[in-house]
Motif scaffolding. Structure first.
Motif, short mmCIF file in Angstrom:
data_model
loop_
_atom_site.label_atom_id
_atom_site.label_comp_id
_atom_site.label_asym_id
_atom_site.label_seq_id
_atom_site.Cartn_x
_atom_site.Cartn_y
_atom_site.Cartn_z
N PHE A 15 0.83 -1.20 0.00
CA PHE A 15 0.00 0.00 0.00
C PHE A 15 0.87 1.26 0.00
CE2 PHE A 15 -2.12 3.41 2.32
CZ PHE A 15 -3.26 3.58 1.54
N GLY A 16 1.94 1.23 0.77
CA GLY A 16 2.83 2.39 0.81
C GLY A 16 3.50 2.65 -0.53
N SER A 17 3.97 1.57 -1.19
CA SER A 17 4.63 1.77 -2.49
C SER A 17 3.65 2.27 -3.53
CB SER A 17 5.27 0.45 -2.95
OG SER A 17 4.28 -0.55 -3.18
N VAL A 18 2.41 1.76 -3.51
CA VAL A 18 1.39 2.25 -4.45
C VAL A 18 1.08 3.71 -4.18
CG1 VAL A 18 -1.00 1.99 -5.19
CG2 VAL A 18 0.41 -0.04 -4.81
N ALA A 19 0.95 4.08 -2.91
CA ALA A 19 0.66 5.49 -2.57
C ALA A 19 1.79 6.40 -3.02
CB ALA A 19 0.42 5.62 -1.07
N ARG A 20 3.05 5.94 -2.82
CA ARG A 20 4.18 6.77 -3.26
C ARG A 20 4.21 6.90 -4.77
NH1 ARG A 20 6.65 3.92 1.01
NH2 ARG A 20 7.38 2.31 -0.43
N THR A 21 3.90 5.83 -5.48
CA THR A 21 3.88 5.89 -6.95
C THR A 21 2.81 6.85 -7.45
OG1 THR A 21 4.69 3.60 -7.08
CG2 THR A 21 3.65 4.54 -9.05
N ILE A 22 1.62 6.77 -6.85
CA ILE A 22 0.54 7.68 -7.25
C ILE A 22 0.91 9.12 -6.93
CG2 ILE A 22 -1.85 8.31 -6.80
CD1 ILE A 22 -2.45 5.37 -6.34
N SER A 23 1.49 9.34 -5.75
CA SER A 23 1.87 10.70 -5.37
C SER A 23 2.94 11.25 -6.30
CB SER A 23 2.38 10.71 -3.92
OG SER A 23 2.84 11.98 -3.56
N ARG A 24 3.93 10.42 -6.63
CA ARG A 24 4.99 10.86 -7.54
C ARG A 24 4.44 11.15 -8.93
NH1 ARG A 24 8.26 7.38 -6.16
NH2 ARG A 24 7.69 5.74 -7.62
N GLY A 25 3.55 10.27 -9.42
CA GLY A 25 2.96 10.50 -10.74
C GLY A 25 2.11 11.75 -10.78
#
Length: 342
Positions: A121-131
């Motif tokens: 969940f953390g990696s997905v959230a970071r990816t979405i935030s970065r994108g």
């Protein structure tokens, strides 16, 4: 008495007998064995010990370490033994033990870093935030480029077209006026939409523009346009114009103050108008361009000038209106008016 040391030069025989080892008599055939052959000791060259196969237990290496020699300091605590080392399951906080080789499973080999790179969940959230951040930055750059084009790009295009329109106007004025028959009506001599009819000068803004006939978007794309149903320059009534609120046209029209001159030039006459007032109205307030501004249907007694543009800047839900009244006129042959020079 001579106390200097006595030395003599060594010849080749002396060097052979003193500095090099003698060749053994029992091996007369080996004439080149100047340096004796010594078999190397395997123990002296084994600087790096041979490692055994890695153990699955990460603490096995600690248990195989040789004991540290006793310290010369009696107050120094004794080194920990392998039995004192913490178990792999009880590693210190913050320490992560990662095997050096892939882990073999029933499905094949698994990367030692798979548990640290798996989707969470953390990696997905970071990816979405970065994108999202990259998209917003890109959108911001596009908006800045568009704003730059609106301010400087369009200004350059308008200035280029203004130069061309002014050149057309000068050529038009240099030609003899057309002959109009006695039966011609005023409607028949009206300029066609898009034709250049005059030039307007505003000394406070230090600019001039060629004015075209018509106020459609195509007419006023590169120049202020004259409302076809209003008076012509110098005539009784309201000579009304519309222009875009862009840096190349009427961007600073709100800076005009009462008694500022607005000068209109035709083929043979200069008309000097002085600003009387300005107001902000809705786009449907057509009464501002009536023959008597603000009083539709009333018969005019003065020669007026009205300029309209969008308000505020970068928007068009209002109209900025500037009114001026004719002060005087003079022939073009008399030169430029004093208001233009000042």
């Amino acid at each position: 008495m001579d106390h200097r040391p006595r030395h003599r030069a060594l010849d080749q025989d002396d060097i052979a007998t003193t500095m090099l080892p003698r060749i053994r008599a029992e091996d007369p055939g080996d004439a080149t064995a100047i340096i004796p052959k010594v078999a190397p000791d395997p123990g002296q060259t084994a600087y790096i010990p041979k490692f055994s196969e890695p153990s699955a237990d990460p603490t096995a290496v600690l248990r195989k370490l040789p004991p540290r020699p006793p310290s010369d300091r009696p107050d120094e605590p004794a080194p920990p033994t392998p039995e004192d080392q913490p178990d792999a399951a009880e590693a210190p906080k913050g320490a992560i033990v990662v095997p050096l080789r892939p882990v073999r499973t029933e499905e094949g080999y698994r990367s030692v870093y798979s548990e640290y790179t798996r989707t969470t969940f953390g990696s997905v959230a970071r990816t979405i935030s970065r994108g999202t951040g990259e998209v917003l930055i890109t959108f911001g750059l596009i908006v800045l480029l568009f704003a730059g084009y609106e301010i400087w790009g369009k200004a350059a295009i308008v200035n280029e077209h203004q130069d061309e329109l002014n050149h057309q106007l000068e050529q038009q004025w240099a030609q003899p006026p057309p002959t109009v028959g006695p039966s011609a009506t005023p409607a028949a001599v009206k300029p066609a939409n898009g034709a250049v009819i005059a030039s307007v000068h505003i000394p406070r803004m230090n600019k001039k523009w060629a004015v075209v006939q018509g106020v459609t978007p195509a007419d006023i794309r590169y120049a202020p346009g004259h409302y076809p149903d209003t008076a012509m320059p110098g005539q009784l009534g309201n000579f009304s114009m519309a222009g875009h609120r862009t840096p190349a046209i009427w961007w600073d029209l709100d800076q005009l103050k009462p008694d500022d001159p607005v000068i209109v030039k035709t083929a043979d006459t200069w008309y000097v108008y002085l600003v009387t007032s300005h107001e902000i109205v809705l786009p449907n307030a057509v009464q501002v361009v009536a023959p008597v501004p603000g009083k539709p249907g009333e018969k005019p007694t003065k020669a007026m000038l009205t300029m309209t543009t969008c308000n505020p800047k970068f928007n068009n839900y209002q109209r900025l209106v500037v009114h001026a009244e004719l002060k005087r006129s003079q022939p073009v042959s008399d030169g430029d008016p004093a208001e233009l020079k000042g």
